[in-house]
Design a protein around this motif. Structure first.
Motif, PDB file in Angstrom:
ATOM      1  N   ASP A 320       0.402  -1.368   0.228  1.00  0.00           N
ATOM      2  CA  ASP A 320       0.120  -0.097  -0.279  1.00  0.00           C
ATOM      3  C   ASP A 320       0.649   1.371   0.238  1.00  0.00           C
ATOM      4  O   ASP A 320       0.577   1.843   0.026  1.00  0.00           O
ATOM      5  N   ALA A 321       2.219   1.061   0.337  1.00  0.00           N
ATOM      6  CA  ALA A 321       2.714   2.497   0.239  1.00  0.00           C
ATOM      7  C   ALA A 321       4.292   1.304   0.507  1.00  0.00           C
ATOM      8  O   ALA A 321       4.374   0.356   0.179  1.00  0.00           O
ATOM      9  N   ILE A 322       5.238   2.694  -0.079  1.00  0.00           N
ATOM     10  CA  ILE A 322       5.991   2.366  -1.397  1.00  0.00           C
ATOM     11  C   ILE A 322       6.833   3.440  -0.205  1.00  0.00           C
ATOM     12  O   ILE A 322       7.190   4.083  -0.716  1.00  0.00           O
ATOM     13  N   PHE A 323       8.822   2.667  -0.076  1.00  0.00           N
ATOM     14  CA  PHE A 323       9.506   3.833   0.444  1.00  0.00           C
ATOM     15  C   PHE A 323      11.378   3.698   0.111  1.00  0.00           C
ATOM     16  O   PHE A 323      11.497   1.751  -0.163  1.00  0.00           O
ATOM     17  N   ARG A 345       0.819   4.531  -2.201  1.00  0.00           N
ATOM     18  CA  ARG A 345       2.011   6.059  -1.990  1.00  0.00           C
ATOM     19  C   ARG A 345       3.593   5.705  -1.712  1.00  0.00           C
ATOM     20  O   ARG A 345       4.187   4.648  -1.832  1.00  0.00           O
ATOM     21  N   LEU A 346       4.459   6.675  -2.434  1.00  0.00           N
ATOM     22  CA  LEU A 346       5.861   6.058  -3.135  1.00  0.00           C
ATOM     23  C   LEU A 346       6.276   7.756  -1.594  1.00  0.00           C
ATOM     24  O   LEU A 346       5.644   8.830  -2.794  1.00  0.00           O
ATOM     25  N   VAL A 347       7.481   6.205  -1.682  1.00  0.00           N
ATOM     26  CA  VAL A 347       8.141   7.969  -0.915  1.00  0.00           C
ATOM     27  C   VAL A 347       9.662   7.731  -1.209  1.00  0.00           C
ATOM     28  O   VAL A 347      10.182   6.769  -0.541  1.00  0.00           O
ATOM     29  N   ALA A 348      10.202   8.513  -1.712  1.00  0.00           N
ATOM     30  CA  ALA A 348      11.972   7.857  -1.872  1.00  0.00           C
ATOM     31  C   ALA A 348      12.176   9.514  -1.930  1.00  0.00           C
ATOM     32  O   ALA A 348      12.400  10.744  -1.534  1.00  0.00           O
ATOM     33  N   ASN A 349      13.944   9.092  -1.131  1.00  0.00           N
ATOM     34  CA  ASN A 349      14.303  10.089  -0.643  1.00  0.00           C
ATOM     35  C   ASN A 349      16.294   9.094  -1.871  1.00  0.00           C
ATOM     36  O   ASN A 349      16.442   8.507  -1.635  1.00  0.00           O
ATOM     37  N   GLY A 350      16.912  11.107  -2.045  1.00  0.00           N
ATOM     38  CA  GLY A 350      17.749  10.956  -2.305  1.00  0.00           C
ATOM     39  C   GLY A 350      19.063  11.627  -1.768  1.00  0.00           C
ATOM     40  O   GLY A 350      18.298  12.707  -1.494  1.00  0.00           O
ATOM     41  N   VAL A 351      20.176  11.329  -1.544  1.00  0.00           N
ATOM     42  CA  VAL A 351      21.435  12.046  -1.681  1.00  0.00           C
ATOM     43  C   VAL A 351      21.908  12.547  -2.782  1.00  0.00           C
ATOM     44  O   VAL A 351      22.701  13.816  -3.098  1.00  0.00           O
ATOM     45  N   THR A 352      22.271  11.976  -3.539  1.00  0.00           N
ATOM     46  CA  THR A 352      23.668  12.156  -4.492  1.00  0.00           C
ATOM     47  C   THR A 352      22.747  13.074  -5.379  1.00  0.00           C
ATOM     48  O   THR A 352      21.770  13.186  -5.813  1.00  0.00           O
TER      49      THR A 352
END
Length: 400
Positions: A320-323, A345-352
């Motif tokens: 139901d949700a993706i990180f 629902r999709l939540v993605a964190n990026g640093v580069t």
């Protein structure tokens, strides 16, 4: 029940420690009319003389389910402790039964007897079934002043629990040991967690009045990093709080945590409520094992898959949700959009910089929210202090 309704072949009868003396007329009538009575050896020993065939429930409990099904069509009674649907056998029996097949005649539950004995309001007291679950389930409740009622496997488990509490820094906890409540063998004692006696009889339930100076797990998301063993690959506390807010867990939902690291995101997801579930994907075997250990510290059921996304995502329970916390790629995002259900629902964190550019491109294509945050922490700077900035993080959140 209507006279026209089909009569169930199975009756689940709640039994107290006083045996037949405490049974209501309906329960006694069901026992007297039964062809088969099935229950634990202790329960069968509490019954009056019956004409039914008495069948001892095997150990482990699951072995008795196929045996019970062989009695379909015969008037059968299954014995359970107290209220069968309060940390009892009722929930397990439903895995093989339809509603029309059974009826339940509960007795007073052991937790009701315990609350009455201790004077603890049940609506304010968490009640845990630890007779077949790890002590880690208690971890979120370890705070001075908290009261908890727990069923346990046997007397030896009370001693084990006392040692576990002491190891967690809560050895000053007052343990109320409640044995064979409601029957002639009833005994109630109060001791410190470090002083549990060895002469404890089954069945046993404990009331914990938590005391101690061990670390307390905060109730809000963004728990201290120290609660999660890690090798530096961890979503740090402030970022984790923002990420859980964006993931917005809801009742009964399942999470995919891709690039698990320490498992902190999926563990905090599970800590939001017992109806939630999660699968974490981690390519590094050492980290995958560490995630399992971290989850076990909280007594959580977390599925850990060792493998790289998107290949490892195939044939898994749909989320139901993706990180996405690590290893994000264009290929991964294309696979997710093509294979998950609408509304995920999709939540993605990026640093580069590469991850930032990728997330910006997908945000322009799919919409949602794009957030950039940078955290600074006070650090020594010569004889004074200054701000040490961490890498900025770009977070894309969207409903697909």
């Amino acid at each position: 029940m209507s006279d026209l309704a089909p009569q169930p072949w199975l009756t689940i009868v709640g039994l107290g420690e006083d045996g037949a003396e405490g049974l209501p007329p309906a329960s006694l009538k069901a026992l007297q009319a039964a062809e088969i009575v099935m229950g634990a050896k202790r329960h069968l020993g509490l019954l009056p003389d019956l004409t039914a065939n008495l069948v001892e429930w095997p150990v482990p409990f699951s072995d008795g389910l196929p045996l019970l099904q062989t009695f379909r069509g015969q008037a059968t009674v299954v014995l359970a402790s107290g209220d069968p649907f309060w940390h009892g056998a009722g929930g397990s029996l439903l895995s093989i039964l339809n509603k029309e097949e059974y009826r339940t005649l509960p007795a007073v539950s052991s937790v009701s007897l315990a609350a009455a004995n201790l004077g603890w309001a049940l609506e304010k007291t968490p009640c845990l079934g630890l007779h077949a679950a790890p002590f880690g389930r208690l971890r979120p409740l370890l705070a001075s002043g908290q009261k908890v009622l727990c069923t346990l496997r046997d007397g030896a488990a009370v001693s084990d629990l006392g040692q576990w509490l002491d190891g967690a820094g809560f050895g000053a906890t007052e343990v109320h040991i409640l044995e064979a409540l409601g029957g002639p063998r009833e005994r109630v004692r109060a001791v410190l967690a470090t002083e549990v006696p060895v002469d404890i009889q089954h069945p046993v339930l404990v009331g914990l009045d938590i005391k101690g100076d061990g670390p307390v797990l905060p109730l809000a998301s963004g728990r201290p990093n120290s609660f999660f063993a890690n090798d530096g690959q961890i979503t740090k506390r402030p970022t984790r709080a923002l990420t859980l807010s964006a993931l917005a867990p809801q009742y009964g939902e399942h999470l995919w945590d891709i690039g698990g690291g320490s498992g902190s995101i999926s563990i905090e997801w599970l800590l939001c409520g017992p109806s939630l579930s999660a699968t974490v994907f981690e390519v590094d075997p050492t980290r995958a094992e560490r995630i399992k250990v971290n989850a076990a510290e909280f007594g959580l059921d977390l599925t850990v898959v060792t493998g790289a996304a998107p290949a490892a995502l195939a044939d898994q329970l749909k989320p139901d949700a993706i990180f996405i916390g690590g290893g994000i790629s264009d290929e991964m995002l294309h696979w997710i959009c093509a294979n998950v259900t609408s509304g995920t629902r999709l939540v993605a964190n990026g640093v580069t910089l590469e991850a930032e550019m990728l997330l910006a491109a997908w945000h322009s294509r799919k919409g949602g929210d794009l957030l950039r945050f940078e955290l600074s922490e006070s650090k020594p700077l010569g004889r004074k202090r200054g701000w040490k900035a961490s890498f900025p993080i770009v977070q894309w959140s969207v409903t697909l």
